[in-house]
Write an enzyme that holds these catalytic residues in place. Structure first.
Site, PDB file in Angstrom:
ATOM      1  N   GLU A 123       4.085  13.270  -4.693  1.00 57.30           N
ATOM      2  CA  GLU A 123       3.650  13.519  -3.435  1.00 57.30           C
ATOM      3  C   GLU A 123       4.653  14.041  -2.556  1.00 57.30           C
ATOM      4  O   GLU A 123       5.807  13.666  -2.342  1.00 57.30           O
ATOM      5  CB  GLU A 123       3.618  11.826  -2.780  1.00 57.30           C
ATOM      6  CG  GLU A 123       2.782  11.648  -1.524  1.00 57.30           C
ATOM      7  CD  GLU A 123       3.023  10.440  -1.047  1.00 57.30           C
ATOM      8  OE1 GLU A 123       3.939   9.658  -0.791  1.00 57.30           O
ATOM      9  OE2 GLU A 123       1.800  10.086  -0.437  1.00 57.30           O
ATOM     10  N   GLU A 176       0.833  -1.101  -0.064  1.00 51.41           N
ATOM     11  CA  GLU A 176       0.013  -0.039  -0.119  1.00 51.41           C
ATOM     12  C   GLU A 176       0.996   1.196   0.007  1.00 51.41           C
ATOM     13  O   GLU A 176       1.598   1.399   0.872  1.00 51.41           O
ATOM     14  CB  GLU A 176      -0.689   0.007   1.284  1.00 51.41           C
ATOM     15  CG  GLU A 176      -1.712  -1.071   1.529  1.00 51.41           C
ATOM     16  CD  GLU A 176      -2.752  -1.405   0.407  1.00 51.41           C
ATOM     17  OE1 GLU A 176      -3.231  -0.560  -0.384  1.00 51.41           O
ATOM     18  OE2 GLU A 176      -3.039  -2.456   0.373  1.00 51.41           O
ATOM     19  N   CYS A 227      -1.769   9.186   3.800  1.00 47.78           N
ATOM     20  CA  CYS A 227      -1.635   8.902   2.393  1.00 47.78           C
ATOM     21  C   CYS A 227      -3.013   9.474   1.659  1.00 47.78           C
ATOM     22  O   CYS A 227      -2.967   9.452   0.416  1.00 47.78           O
ATOM     23  CB  CYS A 227      -1.521   7.339   2.473  1.00 47.78           C
ATOM     24  SG  CYS A 227      -2.856   6.636   3.124  1.00 47.78           S
TER      25      CYS A 227
HETATM   26  P1  NAP Z   1       8.814   4.574   3.874  1.00 42.15           P
HETATM   27  O1  NAP Z   1       9.759   5.535   4.099  1.00 42.15           O
HETATM   28  O2  NAP Z   1       8.484   3.746   2.671  1.00 42.15           O
HETATM   29  O3  NAP Z   1       8.933   3.625   5.294  1.00 42.15           O
HETATM   30  C1  NAP Z   1       7.962   2.462   5.549  1.00 42.15           C
HETATM   31  C2  NAP Z   1       8.518   1.499   6.045  1.00 42.15           C
HETATM   32  O4  NAP Z   1       9.533   0.944   5.142  1.00 42.15           O
HETATM   33  C3  NAP Z   1       9.229   1.790   7.340  1.00 42.15           C
HETATM   34  O5  NAP Z   1       9.186   0.996   8.292  1.00 42.15           O
HETATM   35  C4  NAP Z   1      10.726   1.942   6.749  1.00 42.15           C
HETATM   36  O6  NAP Z   1      11.917   1.522   7.819  1.00 42.15           O
HETATM   37  C5  NAP Z   1      10.476   0.719   5.725  1.00 42.15           C
HETATM   38  N1  NAP Z   1      11.777   0.489   4.806  1.00 42.15           N
HETATM   39  C6  NAP Z   1      12.552   1.541   4.563  1.00 42.15           C
HETATM   40  N2  NAP Z   1      13.178   0.948   3.596  1.00 42.15           N
HETATM   41  C7  NAP Z   1      13.116  -0.293   3.474  1.00 42.15           C
HETATM   42  C8  NAP Z   1      13.849  -1.387   2.680  1.00 42.15           C
HETATM   43  N3  NAP Z   1      14.774  -1.314   1.803  1.00 42.15           N
HETATM   44  N4  NAP Z   1      13.361  -2.573   2.921  1.00 42.15           N
HETATM   45  C9  NAP Z   1      12.466  -2.902   3.783  1.00 42.15           C
HETATM   46  N5  NAP Z   1      11.641  -1.787   4.572  1.00 42.15           N
HETATM   47  C10 NAP Z   1      12.300  -0.730   4.405  1.00 42.15           C
HETATM   48  O7  NAP Z   1       7.344   5.484   4.288  1.00 42.15           O
HETATM   49  P2  NAP Z   1       6.939   6.320   5.609  1.00 42.15           P
HETATM   50  O8  NAP Z   1       7.899   7.576   5.571  1.00 42.15           O
HETATM   51  O9  NAP Z   1       7.287   5.449   7.071  1.00 42.15           O
HETATM   52  O10 NAP Z   1       5.363   6.509   5.070  1.00 42.15           O
HETATM   53  C11 NAP Z   1       4.897   7.637   4.587  1.00 42.15           C
HETATM   54  C12 NAP Z   1       4.412   7.082   3.005  1.00 42.15           C
HETATM   55  O11 NAP Z   1       3.510   5.951   3.258  1.00 42.15           O
HETATM   56  C13 NAP Z   1       3.844   7.946   2.056  1.00 42.15           C
HETATM   57  O12 NAP Z   1       4.248   7.622   0.858  1.00 42.15           O
HETATM   58  C14 NAP Z   1       2.386   7.688   2.223  1.00 42.15           C
HETATM   59  O13 NAP Z   1       1.469   8.207   1.265  1.00 42.15           O
HETATM   60  C15 NAP Z   1       2.463   6.099   2.617  1.00 42.15           C
HETATM   61  N6  NAP Z   1       1.291   5.643   3.254  1.00 42.15           N
HETATM   62  C16 NAP Z   1       0.305   4.631   2.557  1.00 42.15           C
HETATM   63  C17 NAP Z   1      -0.695   4.284   3.022  1.00 42.15           C
HETATM   64  C18 NAP Z   1      -1.812   3.284   2.221  1.00 42.15           C
HETATM   65  O14 NAP Z   1      -2.628   2.741   2.932  1.00 42.15           O
HETATM   66  N7  NAP Z   1      -1.827   3.504   0.875  1.00 42.15           N
HETATM   67  C19 NAP Z   1      -0.835   4.394   4.237  1.00 42.15           C
HETATM   68  C20 NAP Z   1      -0.198   5.101   5.070  1.00 42.15           C
HETATM   69  C21 NAP Z   1       1.066   5.724   4.499  1.00 42.15           C
HETATM   70  P3  NAP Z   1      12.611   2.465   8.324  1.00 42.15           P
HETATM   71  O15 NAP Z   1      11.463   3.538   8.980  1.00 42.15           O
HETATM   72  O16 NAP Z   1      13.296   2.137   9.305  1.00 42.15           O
HETATM   73  O17 NAP Z   1      13.409   3.580   7.477  1.00 42.15           O
END
Ligand code: NAP
Length: 610
Positions: free
Chosen positions: A497, A367, A401
């Site tokens: 975004e 997602e 999001c």
């Molecule tokens: P993110 O930077 O993509 O991080 C999400 C998760 O992925 C974190 O736990 C992060 O860990 C982990 N991660 C990072 N690099 C990774 C890798 N190489 N392998 C495995 N895991 C990895 O996103 P965010 O900043 O937390 O959240 C914001 C984003 O989420 C926005 O783009 C938003 O639109 C999206 N979002 C979407 C939904 C939906 O339902 N569509 C809901 C909520 C949020 P670390 O924190 O340790 O880097």
């Protein structure tokens, strides 16, 4: 209006109050139009009585009875299993002094325990590591909320091993028993509601009501998926051929890696993890590095529910260094990820690299982000539209999001609407969210602040007019609330975004052009339309292509079980959290056919027919 009703009430000896607007013609007319609209609304007694001619018994029925019936109907199968119907956890009513006082106490109580020391939990054992990181309060960066033991590759691998060894027993635990663990976890979360929400105020920078809503949503997921699993646990009977039984049944996949974002730190983590576990998978859960203490609280809730060791393993750590060890591991059967597009695409590629010795093709639920638009039509109720847009664009600093980051307005009302929106934006309070009067706080971390400021520069360089509300607070990661007007729909500001309180307002000549612009990005997560035109609402239903389309309301705030949530295109794979088919993605389906012609008595199994 309603003269006959008025007379009848008067004759019956009841008090009747008639009121009417007094003052200028224009305000008087708008008042009357508002009354007319209310009285002709679908839910109005008048419409139902005079136009739809509903029988008197229906009109006079107590609405509470009607609501009860509606809530009970889809739950019949659940009731047969002795569990009450699914009900949404109501958010706190802040007009009640009791909630305000208890929340203020909780903020103090939670803060008194800072910094909270957070270990890993693997195979039921708490583990401290030498490598640590801190979780900070975004509103007051000098406040440390928690000190966290960081998992590396070694710990990630041992968590997968623990989950793998717990899997066979958990898979063979009955669905009903697995669901009971979720209900127990929900009950415990309910008891701790104030403290769980108070923690999010400090760790995630969420306002009181946003924090409370997140905890309620977590409880909803636990309650909803528990009941959904009971439904799935009955084998489906296929076909009706005499002498043959054909059953479709669902089984878990194996070890599920759950990777969560920080912006709904309890709800999304609880949703993905509980869906994985209730379907019989064992979980390795990695919270986002900005919200590990909330992740640890989720671990505590599952611990309190008495989950067997190894079923839920908690490994906070930097995704950039230990993420691949989780998602690429050959013993992992599936990944449930919510986060950004770039990380999601990376995980999809990593998980689908087939490793030496691997005997499974991983299922990945991803997602991802959005660039969501609200269209304001030329006949929209502008008072309502302003509230919807303000909430959707700037609630939780635009860090949802589902947030509205593009506002598409038809040219006839453009100037009027933009003026009102700016005036409304001028009135919202910005500041530390531990103070309940503040609607908008700081963004999550310095990198997020820098990204938002960079996009504000991009907008300025492109020459789009800017309205901004700056706030000078040295200590937190505050950014201005920013509204760019006359934005080119092809510009970066309108296509990428940003994930912050930056709104791009786009002028279009008519509704068709509005739809074209709304559909014109690589994302398709949420969208909104504010309109009174049945023809345009129909058009939007048919061709505003987003995962969740909201008509005459804001575009955030999906409710579990009512608004199945998730997007497609670069927003996701089209799955729906909180909906009736979500659990299916955590399972594999098997079909078992038996020839029963010569067998004699065949015992009946508990089955359902579709
Ligand atoms: P993110 O930077 O993509 O991080 C999400 C998760 O992925 C974190 O736990 C992060 O860990 C982990 N991660 C990072 N690099 C990774 C890798 N190489 N392998 C495995 N895991 C990895 O996103 P965010 O900043 O937390 O959240 C914001 C984003 O989420 C926005 O783009 C938003 O639109 C999206 N979002 C979407 C939904 C939906 O339902 N569509 C809901 C909520 C949020 P670390 O924190 O340790 O880097």
């Amino acid at each position: 209006m309603g003269e006959q009703v008025r007379n009848a009430l008067h004759k019956a000896g009841l008090h009747v109050r008639v009121y009417c607007p007094v003052g200028e013609m224009l305000q008087g007319m708008s008042y009357l139009v508002r009354r007319l609209l209310e009285n002709t609304a679908n839910e109005s007694f008048l419409l139902q009585a005079f136009s739809q001619k509903l029988p008197r018994e229906d009109l006079l029925r107590n609405p509470a009875e009607k609501l009860k019936k509606m809530a009970e109907e889809p739950q019949k199968t659940v009731e047969q299993s002795g569990i009450g119907p699914y009900r949404i956890e109501p958010v706190f009513d802040w007009s009640r002094a009791e909630h305000r006082a208890r929340f203020a106490d909780a903020l103090k109580r939670v803060r008194d325990n800072f910094p909270i020391h957070v270990p890993l939990q693997v195979g039921g054992k708490k583990i401290q590591t030498a490598s640590r990181f801190a979780s900070l309060n975004p509103d007051r960066a000098d406040e440390t909320v928690g000190i966290i033991s960081a998992a590396g590759v070694k710990e990630a691998e041992s968590a997968i091993a623990a989950a793998k060894s717990a899997f066979p027993l958990w898979r063979d635990t009955s669905a009903g028993k697995r669901a009971q663990y979720l209900f127990k976890a929900a009950a415990f979360a309910r008891l701790k509601r104030y403290d769980l929400a108070a923690l999010q105020v400090f760790e995630a920078g969420k306002s009181w009501s946003e924090s409370d809503a997140d905890v309620c949503e977590a409880i909803d997921y636990l309650e909803y998926y528990g009941r959904e699993m009971l439904r799935y646990s009955r084998h489906i009977t296929m076909g009706h051929v005499l002498g043959e039984t054909s059953h479709l049944l669902y089984e878990p996949r194996g070890v599920a890696v759950v990777i969560a974002p920080w912006n709904f730190p309890m709800a999304i983590s609880a949703g993905m993890s509980s869906a994985a576990m209730v379907t019989g998978n064992t979980v390795v859960y990695k919270p986002a590095s900005q919200s590990p203490v909330t992740g640890y609280m989720l671990n505590g809730i599952f611990e309190e529910a008495g989950l067997p060791a190894g079923v839920f393993n908690f490994v906070p750590g930097p995704g950039g260094t230990m993420g691949d060890a989780l998602t690429g591991h050959p013993d992992v059967a599936m990944v449930a990820f919510t986060g950004s597009r770039d990380v999601g695409l990376h995980i999809l590629a990593k998980a689908h690299e087939i490793q030496e010795g691997s005997s499974v093709i991983k299922n990945v639920i991803a997602e991802m982000g959005g660039k969501n638009a609200i269209i304001v039509d030329s006949d929209a109720d502008l008072d309502e539209a302003v509230i919807y847009v303000l909430q959707s664009a700037f609630g939780y600093q635009g860090q949802k999001c589902s947030a509205c980051s593009r506002l598409i307005v038809i040219e006839g009302i453009y100037d009027r609407f933009v003026e009102r929106l700016k005036a409304a934006a001028q009135s919202v309070n910005i500041g530390p969210v531990e103070l309940p009067q503040n609607f908008m706080g700081a963004v999550i971390e310095p990198a997020a602040r820098d990204k938002v400021l960079r996009y504000i520069e991009i907008g300025k360089e492109a020459g789009f007019p800017l309205f901004e509300r700056k706030i000078q607070l040295e200590n937190g990661y505050f950014v201005p609330l920013s509204i760019f007007t006359d934005v080119d729909p092809e510009s970066r500001l309108a296509r990428e975004e940003i994930f912050g309180p930056v709104l791009a307002v786009i002028k279009v000549k008519d509704f068709d052009e509005a739809l074209c612009v709304a559909n014109g990005t690589q994302y398709a997560l949420t969208g909104g339309v504010v309109s009174r035109s049945p023809a345009n609402i129909r058009k939007a239903r048919e061709s505003f292509r987003t995962g969740n389309l909201y008509i005459n309301r804001g575009c955030t705030g999906a409710v579990v079980g009512r608004h199945p949530f998730g997007g497609f295109k670069m927003s996701g794979l089209g799955y729906k959290a909180g909906g009736p088919d979500y659990l299916q993605h955590f399972m594999i389906a098997r079909n078992i056919v038996e020839n029963t012609v010569r067998r004699g008595f065949a015992p009946l199994e508990e089955t359902r027919t579709e």
